[in-house]
Enzyme design. Structure first.
Site, PDB file in Angstrom:
ATOM      1  N   GLU A 108      -9.415   8.951  -6.221  1.00 41.44           N
ATOM      2  CA  GLU A 108     -10.739   8.443  -5.732  1.00 41.44           C
ATOM      3  C   GLU A 108     -11.737   9.458  -5.349  1.00 41.44           C
ATOM      4  OE1 GLU A 108      -9.835   6.990  -1.502  1.00 41.44           O
ATOM      5  OE2 GLU A 108     -11.824   6.054  -1.545  1.00 41.44           O
ATOM      6  N   ILE A 131       0.181   9.906  -4.136  1.00 42.30           N
ATOM      7  CA  ILE A 131       1.497   9.567  -4.020  1.00 42.30           C
ATOM      8  C   ILE A 131       0.718   8.296  -3.113  1.00 42.30           C
ATOM      9  CG2 ILE A 131       2.267  11.490  -3.035  1.00 42.30           C
ATOM     10  CD1 ILE A 131       1.737  10.995  -0.507  1.00 42.30           C
ATOM     11  N   ASP A 132      -0.612   8.095  -2.919  1.00 42.34           N
ATOM     12  CA  ASP A 132      -0.803   6.396  -2.435  1.00 42.34           C
ATOM     13  C   ASP A 132      -0.878   5.543  -3.023  1.00 42.34           C
ATOM     14  OD1 ASP A 132      -1.191   8.325  -0.127  1.00 42.34           O
ATOM     15  OD2 ASP A 132      -2.939   7.774   0.400  1.00 42.34           O
ATOM     16  N   ARG A 167      19.580   3.529  18.604  1.00 39.63           N
ATOM     17  CA  ARG A 167      18.689   3.635  18.619  1.00 39.63           C
ATOM     18  C   ARG A 167      17.932   3.067  17.949  1.00 39.63           C
ATOM     19  NH1 ARG A 167      19.878  10.054  18.936  1.00 39.63           N
ATOM     20  NH2 ARG A 167      19.569  10.789  20.855  1.00 39.63           N
ATOM     21  N   HIS A 276       4.174  15.972   4.835  1.00 41.14           N
ATOM     22  CA  HIS A 276       4.051  15.827   3.299  1.00 41.14           C
ATOM     23  C   HIS A 276       5.036  16.409   2.756  1.00 41.14           C
ATOM     24  CE1 HIS A 276       0.591  17.005   5.936  1.00 41.14           C
ATOM     25  NE2 HIS A 276      -0.769  17.104   4.201  1.00 41.14           N
TER      26      HIS A 276
HETATM   27  O1  F6P Z   1      -4.119  11.358  -0.552  1.00 46.38           O
HETATM   28  C1  F6P Z   1      -3.104  11.174  -0.443  1.00 46.38           C
HETATM   29  C2  F6P Z   1      -2.518  11.801   1.029  1.00 46.38           C
HETATM   30  O2  F6P Z   1      -0.813  11.745   0.931  1.00 46.38           O
HETATM   31  C3  F6P Z   1      -2.569  10.739   1.807  1.00 46.38           C
HETATM   32  O3  F6P Z   1      -2.203   9.877   2.108  1.00 46.38           O
HETATM   33  C4  F6P Z   1      -2.837  11.466   3.260  1.00 46.38           C
HETATM   34  O4  F6P Z   1      -3.673  10.288   4.349  1.00 46.38           O
HETATM   35  C5  F6P Z   1      -3.852  12.692   3.113  1.00 46.38           C
HETATM   36  O5  F6P Z   1      -3.631  12.883   1.472  1.00 46.38           O
HETATM   37  C6  F6P Z   1      -3.449  13.510   4.144  1.00 46.38           C
HETATM   38  O6  F6P Z   1      -4.631  14.795   3.202  1.00 46.38           O
HETATM   39  P1  F6P Z   1      -3.738  16.437   3.650  1.00 46.38           P
HETATM   40  O7  F6P Z   1      -2.688  16.958   3.401  1.00 46.38           O
HETATM   41  O8  F6P Z   1      -5.384  17.362   3.299  1.00 46.38           O
HETATM   42  O9  F6P Z   1      -4.280  16.020   5.244  1.00 46.38           O
END
Ligand code: F6P
Length: 346
Positions: A108, A131-132, A167, A276
């Site tokens: 985006e 990935i979103d 759990r 990540h």
């Molecule tokens: O936009 C992809 C994304 O992986 C989101 O899901 C996540 O909120 C963001 O990037 C995390 O970004 P960064 O690695 O810059 O903290």
């Protein structure tokens, strides 16, 4: 023609496969010349380049990350040396380097900048990645399938340990504005509850579902997207740090849920944050194929001088959509898709 390539925003599996396809088709079929820009928009902004030829893309198909590097640099916020704004500096650098066209691979934010640059006369073609899976103009982005498979495998593993210890295990997955990863990984992994940003949750109902799962002698797995939040509650889950595009750094909802579930149900609840891990490593076959097809079609658009477009997946076809349409709206999880997953809650 000399073509610049950059990857911007959060990295994802498949970026290298896309770069490889762009370069291989561009050189072999169209006789184009390439230059790589380092670290997203920082590259063209500072004229920071890396050579990009067939040799440079050998062996890239299965490799995670991006050989070009990435960043969340926002040139629209930049007032650099000489009073030239970010757009002017990029245009100066492209002209100085003899770059006639740019392929911007991003989500985006990166594609929003590409749209603006196109409006300012730069020849740009966009490639969607994240990935979103939240870009409205394409059915899927590459990176998503890999992230879902990583999260699904984690859920499979968590089931066995959760059952052994009776759990509740909470799995926090990525998904800032949308819950596609949570929905697909949760459905594929047989989650007890899936919580997504599009649907603020009722903590009492979540606890009831958790308790019900314990009663049926299963251990509950709750999958929560990092951007999910409870109804009628203001929660401060982060240090409030913003990136250059104004996004808050998220994280913490899983931990909050675990504490709340433990307090309300009296059952032990623990949280795993996948973070990540969902973005790293080798892409799945689906993402390799999608990234390769996007790359091939993007450089095809450059060759046709069809600028100001993004390549997109519609059904099984790759089409061209105007860049302005590409970033117009985020693709949210529709209620009927969430309802399909709800059948398995509790
Ligand atoms: O936009 C992809 C994304 O992986 C989101 O899901 C996540 O909120 C963001 O990037 C995390 O970004 P960064 O690695 O810059 O903290």
């Amino acid at each position: 023609m000399r073509v610049g390539v950059l990857t911007g925003g959060g990295d994802c599996p498949g970026l290298n496969a896309a770069i490889r396809a762009i370069v291989r088709r561009g050189i072999q079929e169209f006789g184009l010349e390439f230059v790589g820009f380092r670290d997203g928009w920082r590259g063209p902004l500072e004229g920071d380049t890396v050579p990009l030829d067939v040799q440079a893309v050998r062996g890239l198909l299965p490799r995670g990350g991006t050989i070009l590097g990435s960043s969340r640099t926002n040139p629209l916020k930049d007032t650099g040396p000489g009073g030239r704004n970010g757009i002017e500096r990029i245009k100066d650098n492209l002209a100085g380097l003899g770059v006639d066209a740019l392929v911007a691979i991003g989500g985006e934010d990166t594609l929003g900048v590409a749209t603006r640059l196109y409006g300012e006369g730069v020849n740009v073609v966009g490639v969607p990645k994240t990935i979103d899976n939240d870009l409205g103009a394409t059915d899927y982005t590459f990176g998503f399938d890999t992230a879902v498979n990583i999260a699904m495998e984690a859920i499979d593993r968590l089931h066995t340990t959760a059952e052994s210890h009776h759990r509740a295990l909470i799995v926090e997955v990525m998904g800032r504005h949308v819950g596609w990863i949570a929905l697909h990984a949760g459905l594929a992994g047989g989650a007890n509850v899936i919580l997504i940003p599009e649907r603020p949750f009722d903590i009492e109902k979540v606890c009831a579902l958790v308790e019900h799962r314990f009663q049926t002698r299963y251990a509950p797995i709750v999958v929560v997207a990092e951007g999910a939040h409870p109804k009628n509650e203001e929660l401060t889950l982060t240090g409030g740090q913003l990136d250059a595009f104004g996004h808050v750094r998220l994280g913490g909802i899983g931990q909050m849920l675990a504490a709340e579930i433990e307090k309300r149900t009296g059952k032990e609840a623990r949280c795993t944050v996948l973070g990540h891990i969902q973005r790293g490593g080798t892409p799945t076959a689906f993402d390799r194929v999608l990234a390769t097809r996007f790359g091939e079609h993007a450089i095809g658009a450059v060759h046709d001088e069809a600028f100001g477009v993004m390549v997109a997946l519609r059904g099984t076809d790759i089409i061209r959509v105007p860049l302005s349409e590409a970033t117009r709206e985020l693709k949210m999880v529709p209620p009927e898709r969430y309802a399909e997953a709800e059948v398995f809650f509790g």
